[in-house]
Scaffold this motif. Structure first.
Motif, PDB file in Angstrom:
ATOM      1  N   HIS A  16       0.464  -1.211   0.266  1.00  0.00           N
ATOM      2  CA  HIS A  16      -0.418  -0.016  -0.236  1.00  0.00           C
ATOM      3  C   HIS A  16       0.877   0.999  -0.150  1.00  0.00           C
ATOM      4  CE1 HIS A  16      -2.882   2.167   0.103  1.00  0.00           C
ATOM      5  NE2 HIS A  16      -3.355   2.664   1.661  1.00  0.00           N
ATOM      6  N   GLY A  17       1.638   1.328  -1.107  1.00  0.00           N
ATOM      7  CA  GLY A  17       2.023   2.306  -0.918  1.00  0.00           C
ATOM      8  C   GLY A  17       3.931   2.151   0.022  1.00  0.00           C
ATOM      9  N   ALA A  47      13.978   1.591  -4.561  1.00  0.00           N
ATOM     10  CA  ALA A  47      12.682   1.614  -4.685  1.00  0.00           C
ATOM     11  C   ALA A  47      12.504   3.432  -4.612  1.00  0.00           C
ATOM     12  CB  ALA A  47      12.890   2.226  -2.608  1.00  0.00           C
ATOM     13  N   ALA A  48      13.624   4.191  -5.030  1.00  0.00           N
ATOM     14  CA  ALA A  48      13.935   5.837  -5.556  1.00  0.00           C
ATOM     15  C   ALA A  48      13.224   5.412  -7.395  1.00  0.00           C
ATOM     16  CB  ALA A  48      15.360   6.127  -6.073  1.00  0.00           C
ATOM     17  N   ALA A  49      13.464   4.406  -7.804  1.00  0.00           N
ATOM     18  CA  ALA A  49      12.935   4.576  -9.074  1.00  0.00           C
ATOM     19  C   ALA A  49      11.874   3.450  -9.169  1.00  0.00           C
ATOM     20  CB  ALA A  49      13.687   3.035  -9.942  1.00  0.00           C
ATOM     21  N   ASP A  50      11.255   3.106  -8.242  1.00  0.00           N
ATOM     22  CA  ASP A  50       9.859   2.269  -8.146  1.00  0.00           C
ATOM     23  C   ASP A  50       8.234   3.342  -7.542  1.00  0.00           C
ATOM     24  OD1 ASP A  50       7.542   0.669  -7.839  1.00  0.00           O
ATOM     25  OD2 ASP A  50       8.151  -0.479  -5.748  1.00  0.00           O
ATOM     26  N   ASP A  51       8.244   3.830  -9.125  1.00  0.00           N
ATOM     27  CA  ASP A  51       6.689   4.431  -8.798  1.00  0.00           C
ATOM     28  C   ASP A  51       5.778   4.222  -7.687  1.00  0.00           C
ATOM     29  OD1 ASP A  51       7.643   5.690 -10.424  1.00  0.00           O
ATOM     30  OD2 ASP A  51       6.948   5.040 -12.471  1.00  0.00           O
ATOM     31  N   ALA A  52       5.330   2.739  -7.827  1.00  0.00           N
ATOM     32  CA  ALA A  52       4.337   2.614  -6.910  1.00  0.00           C
ATOM     33  C   ALA A  52       4.985   2.741  -5.214  1.00  0.00           C
ATOM     34  CB  ALA A  52       4.128   0.669  -6.712  1.00  0.00           C
ATOM     35  N   THR A  53       5.779   3.358  -4.814  1.00  0.00           N
ATOM     36  CA  THR A  53       6.404   3.716  -3.529  1.00  0.00           C
ATOM     37  C   THR A  53       6.431   4.960  -3.000  1.00  0.00           C
ATOM     38  OG1 THR A  53       7.896   2.067  -3.075  1.00  0.00           O
ATOM     39  CG2 THR A  53       8.551   4.176  -2.100  1.00  0.00           C
ATOM     40  N   ARG A  54       6.016   5.599  -2.418  1.00  0.00           N
ATOM     41  CA  ARG A  54       5.670   6.659  -1.372  1.00  0.00           C
ATOM     42  C   ARG A  54       6.480   7.009  -0.728  1.00  0.00           C
ATOM     43  NH1 ARG A  54       3.079   7.448  -5.584  1.00  0.00           N
ATOM     44  NH2 ARG A  54       1.046   7.913  -6.250  1.00  0.00           N
ATOM     45  N   VAL A  94      19.671  10.455   2.715  1.00  0.00           N
ATOM     46  CA  VAL A  94      19.633  12.212   2.682  1.00  0.00           C
ATOM     47  C   VAL A  94      18.735  12.484   1.456  1.00  0.00           C
ATOM     48  CG1 VAL A  94      19.936  14.390   3.367  1.00  0.00           C
ATOM     49  CG2 VAL A  94      21.446  12.489   4.540  1.00  0.00           C
ATOM     50  N   ALA A  95      19.709  11.841   0.309  1.00  0.00           N
ATOM     51  CA  ALA A  95      19.301  13.212  -1.089  1.00  0.00           C
ATOM     52  C   ALA A  95      18.004  11.743  -2.016  1.00  0.00           C
ATOM     53  CB  ALA A  95      19.977  12.771  -1.437  1.00  0.00           C
ATOM     54  N   LEU A  96      17.444  10.618  -0.617  1.00  0.00           N
ATOM     55  CA  LEU A  96      16.377   9.844  -1.950  1.00  0.00           C
ATOM     56  C   LEU A  96      15.357  11.395  -1.946  1.00  0.00           C
ATOM     57  CD1 LEU A  96      16.337   6.680  -2.297  1.00  0.00           C
ATOM     58  CD2 LEU A  96      14.554   6.230  -0.649  1.00  0.00           C
ATOM     59  N   ARG A 197       1.247   8.347   2.380  1.00  0.00           N
ATOM     60  CA  ARG A 197       0.739   7.766   0.752  1.00  0.00           C
ATOM     61  C   ARG A 197      -0.092   8.401   0.603  1.00  0.00           C
ATOM     62  NH1 ARG A 197      -0.555   3.827   5.481  1.00  0.00           N
ATOM     63  NH2 ARG A 197       0.897   1.405   4.584  1.00  0.00           N
ATOM     64  N   LYS A 198      -0.715   9.450   0.910  1.00  0.00           N
ATOM     65  CA  LYS A 198      -1.362  11.175   0.667  1.00  0.00           C
ATOM     66  C   LYS A 198      -0.552  11.564  -0.691  1.00  0.00           C
ATOM     67  CE  LYS A 198      -5.292   9.873   3.666  1.00  0.00           C
ATOM     68  NZ  LYS A 198      -6.103  10.608   4.868  1.00  0.00           N
ATOM     69  N   GLY A 199       0.486  11.311  -0.031  1.00  0.00           N
ATOM     70  CA  GLY A 199       1.153  12.721  -1.220  1.00  0.00           C
ATOM     71  C   GLY A 199       1.879  12.376  -2.518  1.00  0.00           C
ATOM     72  N   SER A 200       1.819  13.856  -3.261  1.00  0.00           N
ATOM     73  CA  SER A 200       2.337  13.197  -4.290  1.00  0.00           C
ATOM     74  C   SER A 200       3.055  13.197  -4.527  1.00  0.00           C
ATOM     75  CB  SER A 200       1.617  14.677  -5.392  1.00  0.00           C
ATOM     76  OG  SER A 200       2.816  15.694  -4.997  1.00  0.00           O
ATOM     77  N   PRO A 201       3.970  11.986  -5.165  1.00  0.00           N
ATOM     78  CA  PRO A 201       5.395  12.194  -5.760  1.00  0.00           C
ATOM     79  C   PRO A 201       6.640  13.880  -5.462  1.00  0.00           C
ATOM     80  CG  PRO A 201       4.347  10.530  -6.783  1.00  0.00           C
ATOM     81  CD  PRO A 201       3.189  11.287  -6.369  1.00  0.00           C
ATOM     82  N   GLN A 202       5.398  14.792  -6.604  1.00  0.00           N
ATOM     83  CA  GLN A 202       6.403  15.416  -6.879  1.00  0.00           C
ATOM     84  C   GLN A 202       6.183  16.481  -4.990  1.00  0.00           C
ATOM     85  OE1 GLN A 202       5.947  17.859 -10.223  1.00  0.00           O
ATOM     86  NE2 GLN A 202       4.763  19.760  -9.304  1.00  0.00           N
ATOM     87  N   GLY A 203       5.549  16.875  -4.579  1.00  0.00           N
ATOM     88  CA  GLY A 203       5.153  17.519  -3.350  1.00  0.00           C
ATOM     89  C   GLY A 203       6.070  17.211  -2.755  1.00  0.00           C
ATOM     90  N   LEU A 204       6.308  15.628  -2.170  1.00  0.00           N
ATOM     91  CA  LEU A 204       6.916  14.705  -1.527  1.00  0.00           C
ATOM     92  C   LEU A 204       8.454  14.705  -1.711  1.00  0.00           C
ATOM     93  CD1 LEU A 204       5.335  11.677  -1.087  1.00  0.00           C
ATOM     94  CD2 LEU A 204       5.452  13.059   0.939  1.00  0.00           C
TER      95      LEU A 204
END
Length: 256
Positions: A16-17, A47-54, A94-96, A197-204
């Motif tokens: 679940h993200g 994990a950084a490359a996984d689009d399903a991971t928030r 830190v940079a992830l 989980r509710k955050g957008s990838p860009q916003g996070l």
């Protein structure tokens, strides 16, 4: 015949993200061996490359989150990259571009505190304990200080860096080492993970950049000098006595 594949030291799961990375090296209390550092580095990249991971949760098996450097490698000369490799791992955390959450239910010491400090959010349970033990070994918390010192209360850092005293989750939260101390760490983390989980990838990712920019600047400015300092100390006779005494469970020669 072929050799059976080695059991991963950093197994990965996803639900679940949330991607969970588990430090699973019980033979050395999840110490930062060459292999564990390499596997964790790769798991973070995946994990950084996984689009399903928030977000990523970093947790552990057994009663120790991470015991710091693998002193058996340090004293035998088999460690690869050493302090510089650890600095690169901490910077990657830190940079992830996704938040990293530490889930701690056991002891954390020395270099393991660098992992903790490099995480964006951290929760510690009632059995969690912490100790900066480098000064007792003839070492200094050099590269791990890059993510830690911006977060820690300065007076507390002075006390615990110098004395090596063990302290609990409530004290860790008070001095800024962890985000929250909870009677039940999973219950405490539930609203945190729900929010991520509710955050957008860009916003996070962009929000994390704002928070971590000064820490990354410190890494880029000071890593080389601090890694050289650590390498010098690890190679000293005094540190070798300290590390050997620790492994042999005796007091070092200078203890009074």
């Amino acid at each position: 015949m072929t050799d059976a594949p080695a059991t991963p030291l950093v197994p990965r799961s996803h639900e679940h993200g949330i991607t969970t990375l588990t430090l699973n090296s019980p033979h050395n209390r999840n110490a930062l061996s060459t292999r564990l550092v390499a596997e964790l580095h790769q798991a973070l990249a995946d994990a950084a490359a996984d689009d399903a991971t928030r977000a990523v949760v970093l947790t552990h098996t057994g009663g120790t989150f991470c015991a710091g450097a693998d002193l058996s490698e340090a004293t035998s000369g088999t460690a690869k990259d050493g302090p510089l490799g650890l600095a690169k791992l901490l910077r990657a955390l830190v940079a992830l571009p996704k938040p990293v959450v530490a889930r701690v239910t056991g002891h954390v010491r020395a270099g393991g505190l660098g992992l903790l400090g490099a995480c964006d959010i951290s929760a510690a349970g009632p059995d969690a304990t912490f100790a900066f033990t480098e000064a007792r070994l003839g070492l200094a918390p050099a590269v791990i200080s890059l993510p830690l010192l911006p977060r820690l209360d300065p007076r507390a850092a002075g006390r615990y860096y110098l004395t090596g005293e063990k302290f609990n989750a409530a004290e860790a939260a008070r001095i800024g080492l962890v985000t929250l101390a909870a009677d039940d760490v999973d219950t405490g983390l539930a609203p945190v993970l729900d929010g991520l989980r509710k955050g957008s990838p860009q916003g996070l990712a962009e929000s994390k950049k704002l928070v971590t920019a000064p820490v990354l600047a410190a890494f880029d400015r000071d890593t080389e000098a601090l890694a050289e300092q650590s390498a010098r100390l690890f190679g000293s006779a005094e540190a070798r006595e300290g590390m050997t005494a620790f492994l042999e469970r005796r007091a070092p020669a200078w203890a009074r």
